[in-house]
Structures are given as structure tokens and as C-alpha cells.
Motif scaffolding. Structure first.
Motif, PDB file in Angstrom:
ATOM      1  N   ILE A   4       4.486  38.278 -21.075  1.00  0.00           N
ATOM      2  CA  ILE A   4       3.188  37.723 -21.421  1.00  0.00           C
ATOM      3  C   ILE A   4       3.058  36.483 -20.550  1.00  0.00           C
ATOM      4  CG2 ILE A   4       1.815  36.602 -23.195  1.00  0.00           C
ATOM      5  CD1 ILE A   4       3.269  38.332 -25.273  1.00  0.00           C
ATOM      6  N   VAL A   5       2.028  36.440 -19.706  1.00  0.00           N
ATOM      7  CA  VAL A   5       1.863  35.342 -18.756  1.00  0.00           C
ATOM      8  C   VAL A   5       0.526  34.640 -18.973  1.00  0.00           C
ATOM      9  CG1 VAL A   5       3.359  36.398 -17.013  1.00  0.00           C
ATOM     10  CG2 VAL A   5       0.905  36.834 -16.957  1.00  0.00           C
ATOM     11  N   HIS A   6       0.478  33.368 -18.581  1.00  0.00           N
ATOM     12  CA  HIS A   6      -0.777  32.613 -18.643  1.00  0.00           C
ATOM     13  C   HIS A   6      -1.724  33.155 -17.576  1.00  0.00           C
ATOM     14  CE1 HIS A   6      -3.619  29.440 -19.256  1.00  0.00           C
ATOM     15  NE2 HIS A   6      -3.559  29.129 -17.977  1.00  0.00           N
ATOM     16  N   TYR A   7      -2.979  33.268 -17.947  1.00  0.00           N
ATOM     17  CA  TYR A   7      -4.005  33.805 -17.054  1.00  0.00           C
ATOM     18  C   TYR A   7      -5.282  33.037 -17.350  1.00  0.00           C
ATOM     19  CZ  TYR A   7      -5.737  37.703 -14.183  1.00  0.00           C
ATOM     20  OH  TYR A   7      -6.227  38.478 -13.168  1.00  0.00           O
ATOM     21  N   VAL A   8      -6.039  32.676 -16.335  1.00  0.00           N
ATOM     22  CA  VAL A   8      -7.204  31.822 -16.543  1.00  0.00           C
ATOM     23  C   VAL A   8      -8.256  32.498 -17.434  1.00  0.00           C
ATOM     24  CG1 VAL A   8      -9.106  30.595 -15.422  1.00  0.00           C
ATOM     25  CG2 VAL A   8      -6.826  30.542 -14.418  1.00  0.00           C
ATOM     26  N   ARG A   9      -8.583  33.748 -17.191  1.00  0.00           N
ATOM     27  CA  ARG A   9      -9.587  34.427 -18.022  1.00  0.00           C
ATOM     28  C   ARG A   9      -8.900  35.057 -19.228  1.00  0.00           C
ATOM     29  NH1 ARG A   9     -14.590  35.233 -17.492  1.00  0.00           N
ATOM     30  NH2 ARG A   9     -14.641  34.941 -15.253  1.00  0.00           N
ATOM     31  N   GLY A  10      -9.140  34.485 -20.405  1.00  0.00           N
ATOM     32  CA  GLY A  10      -8.555  35.010 -21.634  1.00  0.00           C
ATOM     33  C   GLY A  10      -7.226  34.397 -22.019  1.00  0.00           C
ATOM     34  N   CYS A  11      -6.740  33.455 -21.230  1.00  0.00           N
ATOM     35  CA  CYS A  11      -5.538  32.670 -21.500  1.00  0.00           C
ATOM     36  C   CYS A  11      -4.218  33.390 -21.215  1.00  0.00           C
ATOM     37  CB  CYS A  11      -5.534  32.146 -22.929  1.00  0.00           C
ATOM     38  SG  CYS A  11      -4.231  30.931 -23.186  1.00  0.00           S
ATOM     39  N   HIS A  12      -4.054  34.650 -21.614  1.00  0.00           N
ATOM     40  CA  HIS A  12      -2.783  35.331 -21.376  1.00  0.00           C
ATOM     41  C   HIS A  12      -3.013  36.835 -21.310  1.00  0.00           C
ATOM     42  CE1 HIS A  12      -3.232  33.981 -25.591  1.00  0.00           C
ATOM     43  NE2 HIS A  12      -3.163  35.271 -25.817  1.00  0.00           N
ATOM     44  N   VAL A  13      -2.097  37.511 -20.596  1.00  0.00           N
ATOM     45  CA  VAL A  13      -2.177  38.957 -20.388  1.00  0.00           C
ATOM     46  C   VAL A  13      -0.773  39.535 -20.329  1.00  0.00           C
ATOM     47  CG1 VAL A  13      -4.385  38.916 -19.135  1.00  0.00           C
ATOM     48  CG2 VAL A  13      -2.243  38.706 -17.867  1.00  0.00           C
ATOM     49  N   TRP A  14      -0.689  40.870 -20.449  1.00  0.00           N
ATOM     50  CA  TRP A  14       0.569  41.581 -20.229  1.00  0.00           C
ATOM     51  C   TRP A  14       0.792  41.704 -18.736  1.00  0.00           C
ATOM     52  CZ3 TRP A  14       3.371  42.167 -24.378  1.00  0.00           C
ATOM     53  CH2 TRP A  14       2.770  42.385 -25.613  1.00  0.00           C
ATOM     54  N   LYS A  15       2.055  41.617 -18.303  1.00  0.00           N
ATOM     55  CA  LYS A  15       2.388  41.784 -16.889  1.00  0.00           C
ATOM     56  C   LYS A  15       3.673  42.592 -16.781  1.00  0.00           C
ATOM     57  CE  LYS A  15       3.115  39.196 -12.614  1.00  0.00           C
ATOM     58  NZ  LYS A  15       4.211  39.983 -12.129  1.00  0.00           N
ATOM     59  N   THR A  16       3.645  43.592 -15.902  1.00  0.00           N
ATOM     60  CA  THR A  16       4.865  44.312 -15.528  1.00  0.00           C
ATOM     61  C   THR A  16       5.049  43.996 -14.051  1.00  0.00           C
ATOM     62  OG1 THR A  16       3.605  46.348 -15.144  1.00  0.00           O
ATOM     63  CG2 THR A  16       4.631  46.089 -17.315  1.00  0.00           C
ATOM     64  N   THR A  17       4.979  44.987 -13.177  1.00  0.00           N
ATOM     65  CA  THR A  17       5.012  44.699 -11.746  1.00  0.00           C
ATOM     66  C   THR A  17       3.644  44.252 -11.263  1.00  0.00           C
ATOM     67  OG1 THR A  17       4.605  47.034 -11.317  1.00  0.00           O
ATOM     68  CG2 THR A  17       6.909  46.284 -11.260  1.00  0.00           C
ATOM     69  N   SER A  18       2.619  44.435 -12.098  1.00  0.00           N
ATOM     70  CA  SER A  18       1.261  43.970 -11.801  1.00  0.00           C
ATOM     71  C   SER A  18       0.638  43.484 -13.104  1.00  0.00           C
ATOM     72  CB  SER A  18       0.428  45.106 -11.205  1.00  0.00           C
ATOM     73  OG  SER A  18       0.307  46.162 -12.142  1.00  0.00           O
ATOM     74  N   VAL A  19      -0.463  42.765 -12.996  1.00  0.00           N
ATOM     75  CA  VAL A  19      -1.163  42.306 -14.191  1.00  0.00           C
ATOM     76  C   VAL A  19      -1.804  43.511 -14.860  1.00  0.00           C
ATOM     77  CG1 VAL A  19      -3.093  40.908 -15.024  1.00  0.00           C
ATOM     78  CG2 VAL A  19      -1.543  39.998 -13.293  1.00  0.00           C
ATOM     79  N   ARG A  20      -1.611  43.651 -16.150  1.00  0.00           N
ATOM     80  CA  ARG A  20      -2.123  44.803 -16.884  1.00  0.00           C
ATOM     81  C   ARG A  20      -3.300  44.470 -17.784  1.00  0.00           C
ATOM     82  NH1 ARG A  20       1.266  49.770 -17.951  1.00  0.00           N
ATOM     83  NH2 ARG A  20       2.763  49.741 -16.272  1.00  0.00           N
ATOM     84  N   GLY A  21      -3.542  43.214 -18.069  1.00  0.00           N
ATOM     85  CA  GLY A  21      -4.652  42.835 -18.930  1.00  0.00           C
ATOM     86  C   GLY A  21      -4.227  42.601 -20.366  1.00  0.00           C
ATOM     87  N   ALA A  22      -5.251  42.417 -21.244  1.00  0.00           N
ATOM     88  CA  ALA A  22      -4.992  42.100 -22.644  1.00  0.00           C
ATOM     89  C   ALA A  22      -4.546  43.316 -23.434  1.00  0.00           C
ATOM     90  CB  ALA A  22      -6.242  41.498 -23.276  1.00  0.00           C
ATOM     91  N   LYS A  23      -4.917  44.513 -22.978  1.00  0.00           N
ATOM     92  CA  LYS A  23      -4.522  45.756 -23.651  1.00  0.00           C
ATOM     93  C   LYS A  23      -3.832  46.638 -22.623  1.00  0.00           C
ATOM     94  CE  LYS A  23      -8.372  45.565 -26.809  1.00  0.00           C
ATOM     95  NZ  LYS A  23      -9.618  46.157 -27.265  1.00  0.00           N
ATOM     96  N   THR A  24      -2.692  47.188 -23.007  1.00  0.00           N
ATOM     97  CA  THR A  24      -1.981  48.073 -22.086  1.00  0.00           C
ATOM     98  C   THR A  24      -1.215  49.130 -22.862  1.00  0.00           C
ATOM     99  OG1 THR A  24      -0.610  48.137 -20.109  1.00  0.00           O
ATOM    100  CG2 THR A  24       0.162  46.741 -21.878  1.00  0.00           C
TER     101      THR A  24
END
Length: 137
Positions: free
Chosen positions: A33-53
């Protein structure tokens, strides 16, 4: 004589090796779970996956979720075969490991405990409530 030597060597290896060394290790899947400017945080694996994955894993897989966002998160299971998650809170900088021993579709939410404003983080929009779906086959 060769058969007896081979049997003795196999016995020595089997007895001398720790039990975990003989058994195959469970496969692992790592995400953050990483900090992200739009929406504050998202899931990340080898790429950003967003709020739902959604991820698909083999039965027995260990999913390790690292909190790389400066917030703490509460995890909650919404659906799927019941898992013992222990303390729902996972603290920033630590990780949570969930083992999927049974086949099924599991759904979790991860909700931040602090707001982006409380931690002085710049974000656009409301903080995301993260949703993770794990399909174990």
C-alpha cells in the motif's frame, strides 16, 4: 550393495535435513500500500493497481502486504472462507502476511486510520478505502 548404500544415504539426508527443507516452500506474492496523490493511497505490485484490485493465486500462496504509506490501516475480511487475521491494525512500515490454504474468492478492505490531513500529506480528492479481491485456485 549399491542399493543398500543409496538407501543409507537417503536416510541420512532425510534425517539430517530440517523438515521445512524437504517440503516445498509456499509460493509468495508481495504487494504494497503506497502513498499516491489522487486518493491518498493505492495497491502496488510491479505496477500501480489503484484502489481496487484483484489477484489470482494458487492455493497455499502467502500474500505479503507491506504498508509503505505513512498511515496505519485496519484490515477486514468481507467475503470468502473465513481466515484468522489477528489484530486488524497494520502499522506503517510493517507488513501483514495472509496464507490462502483453501480455494475460494476472498474480499478484504483496508481502511486508513489517520486522514491525509492529519499527517500533512498532499492529496487530491477523498482518501481511498482499499479493496482487495484474492482468487485462490
Amino acid at each position: 550393495m549399491k542399493l543398500l548404500t543409496l538407501a543409507a544415504a537417503t536416510l541420512v539426508i532425510g534425517v539430517g535435513a530440517p523438515a521445512g527443507a524437504i517440503a516445498a516452500a509456499s509460493p509468495s506474492f508481495r504487494m504494497s500500500i503506497v502513498h499516491y496523490v489522487r486518493g491518498c493511497h493505492v495497491w502496488k505490485t510491479t505496477s500501480v493497481r489503484g484502489a481496487k484490485t484483484t489477484i489470482t493465486v494458487k492455493r497455499g500462496t502467502r500474500v505479503e502486504i507491506r504498508i509503505s504509506c505513512p498511515m496505519n490501516f485496519d484490515f477486514r475480511q468481507l467475503r470468502g472462507p473465513r481466515l484468522v487475521l489477528g489484530n486488524p491494525r497494520t502499522v506503517a512500515g510493517t507488513s501483514r502476511t495472509i496464507v490462502f490454504r483453501r480455494a475460494g474468492t476472498y474480499v478484504f478492505t483496508a481502511t486508513n486510520v489517520q486522514s491525509s490531513d492529519e499527517l500533512g500529506l498532499e492529496t487530491l480528492g477523498a482518501d481511498n478505502v482499499l479493496k482487495l479481491t484474492v482468487v485462490a485456485k
